[in-house]
Design a protein around this motif. Structure first.
Motif, short mmCIF file in Angstrom:
data_model
loop_
_atom_site.label_atom_id
_atom_site.label_comp_id
_atom_site.label_asym_id
_atom_site.label_seq_id
_atom_site.Cartn_x
_atom_site.Cartn_y
_atom_site.Cartn_z
N MET A 1 3.20 7.86 9.50
CA MET A 1 2.41 8.89 8.82
C MET A 1 2.22 8.53 7.35
SD MET A 1 3.91 12.47 10.32
CE MET A 1 3.91 12.85 12.05
N ALA A 2 3.31 8.08 6.72
CA ALA A 2 3.25 7.71 5.31
C ALA A 2 2.30 6.53 5.10
CB ALA A 2 4.65 7.36 4.81
N LEU A 3 2.39 5.56 5.99
CA LEU A 3 1.52 4.39 5.88
C LEU A 3 0.05 4.77 6.02
CD1 LEU A 3 3.39 1.53 7.75
CD2 LEU A 3 2.09 1.27 5.66
N TYR A 4 -0.26 5.56 7.04
CA TYR A 4 -1.65 5.96 7.27
C TYR A 4 -2.19 6.78 6.10
CZ TYR A 4 -2.79 4.35 11.96
OH TYR A 4 -3.13 3.57 13.03
N GLU A 5 -1.38 7.70 5.57
CA GLU A 5 -1.87 8.56 4.49
C GLU A 5 -2.08 7.77 3.21
OE1 GLU A 5 -0.73 12.95 3.13
OE2 GLU A 5 0.74 11.46 2.46
N ASP A 6 -1.12 6.92 2.85
CA ASP A 6 -1.21 6.25 1.55
C ASP A 6 -2.21 5.10 1.54
OD1 ASP A 6 0.40 7.61 -0.27
OD2 ASP A 6 1.37 5.75 -0.94
N GLY B 1 0.78 -1.23 0.00
CA GLY B 1 0.00 0.00 0.00
C GLY B 1 0.81 1.28 0.00
N SER B 2 2.11 1.22 0.33
CA SER B 2 2.93 2.43 0.34
C SER B 2 4.40 2.03 0.21
CB SER B 2 2.72 3.23 1.63
OG SER B 2 3.36 2.58 2.72
N THR B 3 5.21 2.98 -0.27
CA THR B 3 6.64 2.72 -0.37
C THR B 3 7.26 2.65 1.02
OG1 THR B 3 6.66 3.86 -2.49
CG2 THR B 3 8.78 3.50 -1.45
N ALA B 4 6.67 3.35 1.99
CA ALA B 4 7.16 3.28 3.37
C ALA B 4 7.12 1.83 3.89
CB ALA B 4 6.32 4.19 4.27
N THR B 5 6.13 1.07 3.44
CA THR B 5 6.05 -0.34 3.83
C THR B 5 7.28 -1.10 3.32
OG1 THR B 5 3.64 -0.31 3.87
CG2 THR B 5 4.69 -2.46 3.62
N ILE B 6 7.69 -0.80 2.09
CA ILE B 6 8.86 -1.49 1.51
C ILE B 6 10.10 -1.24 2.36
CG2 ILE B 6 10.38 -1.62 -0.51
CD1 ILE B 6 7.96 -0.90 -2.24
N SER C 1 -5.68 5.29 6.13
CA SER C 1 -5.84 4.68 7.46
C SER C 1 -6.25 3.21 7.32
CB SER C 1 -6.85 5.46 8.30
OG SER C 1 -6.42 6.79 8.49
N PHE C 2 -5.63 2.53 6.35
CA PHE C 2 -5.83 1.10 6.10
C PHE C 2 -7.23 0.76 5.63
CE2 PHE C 2 -2.67 1.68 9.48
CZ PHE C 2 -1.55 1.17 8.84
N THR C 3 -7.87 1.71 4.92
CA THR C 3 -9.22 1.45 4.39
C THR C 3 -9.23 1.34 2.87
OG1 THR C 3 -9.76 3.82 4.24
CG2 THR C 3 -10.30 2.68 6.31
N PHE C 4 -8.16 1.77 2.20
CA PHE C 4 -8.14 1.70 0.73
C PHE C 4 -8.02 0.25 0.28
CE2 PHE C 4 -6.19 6.22 0.22
CZ PHE C 4 -7.39 6.76 0.61
N GLY C 5 -8.52 -0.02 -0.92
CA GLY C 5 -8.47 -1.36 -1.47
C GLY C 5 -7.06 -1.85 -1.74
N THR C 6 -6.09 -0.92 -1.81
CA THR C 6 -4.70 -1.31 -2.08
C THR C 6 -3.96 -1.75 -0.81
OG1 THR C 6 -4.13 1.04 -1.89
CG2 THR C 6 -4.48 0.16 -4.11
N THR C 7 -4.61 -1.63 0.34
CA THR C 7 -3.98 -2.04 1.59
C THR C 7 -3.76 -3.56 1.61
OG1 THR C 7 -5.13 -0.25 2.73
CG2 THR C 7 -4.16 -1.96 4.10
N THR C 8 -2.60 -3.97 2.08
CA THR C 8 -2.25 -5.40 2.12
C THR C 8 -1.92 -5.82 3.56
OG1 THR C 8 0.13 -5.09 1.83
CG2 THR C 8 -1.24 -5.14 -0.18
N PRO C 9 -1.88 -7.13 3.81
CA PRO C 9 -1.44 -7.59 5.14
C PRO C 9 -0.05 -7.08 5.48
CG PRO C 9 -2.48 -9.38 3.94
CD PRO C 9 -2.37 -8.25 2.97
N GLY C 10 0.80 -6.92 4.44
CA GLY C 10 2.15 -6.41 4.70
C GLY C 10 2.14 -5.02 5.29
N ASP C 11 1.18 -4.18 4.89
CA ASP C 11 1.09 -2.83 5.46
C ASP C 11 0.75 -2.88 6.94
OD1 ASP C 11 1.47 -1.39 2.92
OD2 ASP C 11 -0.46 -2.24 2.39
N LEU C 12 -0.18 -3.75 7.29
CA LEU C 12 -0.56 -3.88 8.70
C LEU C 12 0.59 -4.45 9.54
CD1 LEU C 12 -4.15 -5.23 8.06
CD2 LEU C 12 -3.58 -2.99 8.96
N GLU C 13 1.31 -5.41 8.98
CA GLU C 13 2.46 -5.96 9.70
C GLU C 13 3.54 -4.90 9.89
OE1 GLU C 13 3.60 -9.21 7.28
OE2 GLU C 13 1.92 -10.51 7.88
#
Length: 895
Positions: free
Chosen positions: A143-148, A116-121, A151-163
């Motif tokens: 902040m980057a994770l929440y914005e991109d 869901g975000s480059t910050a996750t990478i 707040s983990f509601t976009f369809g592009t959010t993945t389990p990796g973002d939450l981890e």
């Protein structure tokens, strides 16, 4: 020289990723390629930390030997740094989470991951390499994770973002700081801009998909336009939004999509922009706002994939006839199911169509005994379940084929009628000319009702979780589940209704068994009606039914039940306000199903039947209509009231009693019980009197002012009892029934019971209690002449319901007081001495115990005894041990 940069109009993901890349490339310079979003500028301006950025004008682009790109890989989005791409021997390193596009740059080193975000990478890289991060670094990455990810509601959010977020929290990420800069409220100016954008929205239906385009002109650049577009989409529950804004000399496009049929990234590439399939943007140059919109509409037709809707709107299972069936029989089936056309099916294949008109004319000409195959239409087109709206419109509108068989592998699986198409178009104003669908400021949300927010506001968390579980269990079983009826009606009225009815398109009984096993509950099955009840461990009950239709062999008959689809299941229901459903399957959870425009009747507060023979087929609906009308403060629709009076003129209840009407009488009794169980039943009884309905219960039953006063008084006695908060609950309907029939004689009551087919056990109880009621009304006119023990003896045989009815029927305050005193005190009085105590006093066991204790209870009620010692003295004085009682010895033997 090594340079780390990100895309133009940098956001938190760009900044956090640049700083994270610096950990991997410590000698690289941090340089923005252009401006930053307002939130980011606000953060940089107030942050106590001095970030080591180099100004772009201080960089000699020809000296750049390594270009490190984060959160982008498109040359058109890095500003002047695109000039570096021509540098001899330039090495490009890329860190990005966006999906691959045709014109993407190719790097000598690439770290591309579908998250869901480059910050996750970068967070994942730090974890993989055991690189710790500071509290401030963790907060910025958060902040980057929440914005991109919204707040983990976009369809592009993945389990990796939450981890990744969980790991950052473990590193000390400060959530209040995240909320301060990411989750901000709109300013007054932003709210005004949001309203302008909503007013300017236009909906286009492309390939059966609604696309909302909103375009506005602004005198200057607005930094928060993307935020405002996102809020618009969330507020109106849009699937697709394209927001165009003319700011200064440029046109800016913000695009968002929640559905796979629309890839906004591909569309924005055509404008020189880019992004995800679900979120993208572009800066449009050398185009006016109108030209940008025109190009957008052309791109819709190029990129939007059509939606297969035939399977969603078709009716199934199919009602059909064999080719050899006579035209008379076909016409009877047409009338039975109230359809216009029947498919003629042989070995599962549709071979023809027979219409009501053709069958009727053939019968008129004496051809009713001829087979359907002689006169059926054999030239017709079919569609598959993947047919689009355009396909359906082409046949029904273009080729005037009013009835379309839906086939798979040459076998008919469903049908679509012209009415189905009209309902789809009417319920979706996007398909109609704007002037036909209401006010010009109608927002996009009016087209589709997603009730998730309403459910959160109205229902408890436990019920919502239960509904989701039902949907998930149904999906796992390959079926579809819907909440239906009063539950959905009351939800739209913002009332919680815990009577949960669920309809299954498939095997309802099998689903009920699976659900009960999943929730560790019990199941009760009713095979005849394909229904079941699931009882959860806490006692909560869920009624499960297989989608079914009903037809009536003759007026007032019990319905014959057959399996059906959701649409036909809803059509068989009593009133429009009860003919809505709610999707429970995970993909469509919370979406309202309204085939018959039922929401309008809720809005207009009226009770309307679904078809003109509704009252004839089931006369008990007359009583039900009155019950709903009075309970909800609605009114009968004019046409519905006219049909009600027509049914009464047919003397639909005149056969009561009789063998054929026993079931009708029993169902009528059930409806009367429900009416009398309402919080205040008198208005419904008054409405029944308005339609002269009480005579169908018994000819002598009349609601005059005297009886109205008695029922009102009975209502007061029930209210009084509820305020006592007693554990013993009473059957309210029984209390009011005793009051309602209080003027009927003991000879008339059996007739009343026979007309309503009252079950034998209930009828006997009713007659017995009614007999007590008539006598005690007279006795309690002068209760002062009676001792407390005498009042106790008179009232003791009565059921609680009879006591409360008596309390309402007795006019004298002294009589009411005597009954209330009995209910609250006297009936709970007990003697301190019991049988074991009598045995110790020397009395032999036997029937005399009851006589002694009854007499002792009288003494206690009349205040002749107070303590245990008083009771012992009283018993030994009045019943000396060893002496006979009324000619008998205390031990029960004769003298």
């Amino acid at each position: 020289m090594e340079i780390i940069t990100t895309h133009l109009n940098a956001d938190f993901d760009g900044l956090a990723s640049m700083l994270a890349a610096r950990r991997l490339y410590p000698d690289a310079k941090l340089v923005f390629s252009g401006s930053q979003e307002r939130n980011l500028r606000r953060y940089l301006a107030t942050s106590p930390y001095a970030y080591d950025f180099t100004r772009q004008k201080d960089i000699n682009l020809a000296d750049v030997t390594r270009l490190i790109l984060v959160d982008t890989r498109q040359s058109g989005r890095i500003g002047n740094f695109s000039k570096c791409l021509a540098n001899p021997g330039l090495s490009i390193h890329i860190f990005d989470h966006h999906p691959e596009l045709p014109d993407d740059l190719k790097g000598d080193f690439e770290e591309i991951r579908p998250v869901g975000s480059t910050a996750t990478i970068f967070t994942q890289l730090f974890r993989e390499r055991d690189l710790p991060v500071s509290r401030d670094e963790a907060t910025l990455l958060a902040m980057a994770l929440y914005e991109d990810t919204g707040s983990f509601t976009f369809g592009t959010t993945t389990p990796g973002d939450l981890e990744a977020m969980a790991w950052l929290l473990g590193q000390g990420a400060d959530l209040p700081s995240v909320a301060q800069f990411v989750s901000q409220e709109l300013t007054t100016n932003q709210v005004t801009l949001l309203h302008q954008l909503m007013k300017a929205a236009t909906t286009y239906n492309i390939q059966g998909i609604d696309l909302v385009v909103a375009k506005i002109r602004l005198p200057e650049y607005v930094d928060e336009f993307a935020l405002i577009a996102r809020r618009f989409m969330a507020m109106e529950n849009l699937n697709c939004l394209f927001a165009l804004a003319n700011m200064g000399e440029r046109v800016y496009l913000i695009a968002r999509s929640r559905i796979p049929e629309v890839n906004v990234g591909e569309i924005c590439i055509e404008f020189g922009g880019g992004g995800h399939a679900s979120a993208a943007s572009a800066t449009v140059t050398e185009m006016t706002l109108g030209e940008a919109e025109e190009k957008l509409l052309l791109l819709f037709h190029k990129h939007v994939q059509p939606v297969a809707i035939a399977a969603r709107i078709m009716s199934a299972p199919v009602i059909s006839v064999d080719p050899e069936v006579s035209l008379k029989e076909a016409n009877q089936i047409i009338d039975r199911y109230n359809v216009t056309v029947l498919p003629v099916v042989k070995a599962g294949q549709a071979v023809g169509l027979i219409s009501r008109r053709v069958a009727g004319k053939a019968i008129y000409h004496g051809l009713g005994d001829q087979p359907v195959s002689d006169y059926m239409t054999s030239e017709f087109a079919t569609l598959t379940s993947t047919a689009t709206l355009a396909d359906i419109q082409e046949l029904i509108i273009g080729h005037r084929q009013r009835f379309i068989p839906i086939v798979e592998n040459d076998l008919i699986i469903g049908v679509i009628t012209r009415t189905d198409l009209l309902n789809l178009l009417i319920n979706d104003p996007a398909h109609l000319p704007k002037e036909t669908v209401g006010a010009p400021d109608q927002t996009a949300s009016a087209r589709q009702r997603n009730l998730n927010n309403l459910m959160v506001d109205t229902l408890s968390r436990e019920i919502i979780v239960l509904l989701r579980t039902i949907g998930e269990v149904a999906a796992a079983a390959g079926t579809k589940a819907y909440a239906v009826g009063g539950f959905v009606r009351d939800l739209l009225l913002r009332k919680a209704n815990l009577d949960l009815d669920v309809v299954i398109e498939g095997d309802g009984i099998g689903f009920a068994q699976r659900l009960a096993a999943h929730l560790h509950g019990k199941v009760r099955i009713h095979d005849k009606f394909s229904t079941a009840m699931v009882i959860l461990p806490d006692g909560f009950k869920i009624d499960i039914a297989t989608a079914r239709l009903e037809y009536y062999e003759y007026p007032a008959a019990m319905p014959t039940v057959e399996l059906s689809s959701l649409k036909l299941d809803l059509y068989r229901r009593d009133f429009t306000i009860n003919a809505m459903a709610l999707h429970l399957d995970p993909e469509s959870f919370g979406i309202l199903v309204d085939f018959f425009n039922c929401q309008n009747d809720l809005k207009d507060r009226q009770v309307r039947i679904l078809h003109n023979l509704s009252f004839v087929e089931d006369p008990t609906r007359i009583f039900r209509a009155i019950r709903f009308e009075q309970r909800m403060g609605f009114h009968l629709a004019k046409h519905t009231e006219r049909l009600l009076r027509t049914a009464l003129r047919m003397h639909i209840f005149d056969s009561l009693p009789g063998s054929k009407s026993t079931r009708l009488g029993f169902r009528l009794f059930g409806e009367l019980q429900l009416i009398l169980s309402e919080e205040t039943p008198l208005p419904a009884l008054q409405r029944m009197t308005h339609f002269d309905l009480l005579k169908f219960l018994h000819p002598a039953l009349q609601l005059d002012p005297h009886l109205e006063e008695s029922i009102e008084s009975t209502q007061q006695s029930l209210t009084w009892y509820r305020l006592l908060y007693q554990e013993e609950r009473c059957r309210q309907w029984m209390v009011f029934l005793l009051a309602l029939t209080s003027r009927l004689t003991m000879r008339q009551l059996p007739v009343f019971c026979r007309r309503l087919a009252v079950p034998e056990r209930q009828a006997q109880l009713f007659l017995r209690e009614k007999g007590y009621l008539g006598i005690l009304q007279k006795v309690l006119k002068k209760p002062r002449t009676l001792k407390p023990s005498q009042i106790h003896r008179l009232l003791q045989p009565l059921a609680l319901e009879t006591l409360l009815a008596l309390m309402g029927l007795v006019r004298q305050p002294e009589g009411k007081k005597a009954i209330s005193h009995y209910i609250t005190y006297q009936r709970h009085v007990k003697t301190q001495l019991q049988g074991r105590d009598l045995q110790k006093l020397g009395y032999a066991e036997g029937p005399d115990y009851r006589r002694i204790l009854d007499r002792l209870l009288q003494a206690r009620l009349d205040n002749e005894v107070d303590s245990r010692e008083d009771e012992i003295t009283f018993v030994t004085t009045h019943f000396p041990p060893g002496k006979p009682l009324n000619g008998e010895r205390p031990d029960g033997r004769n003298k």
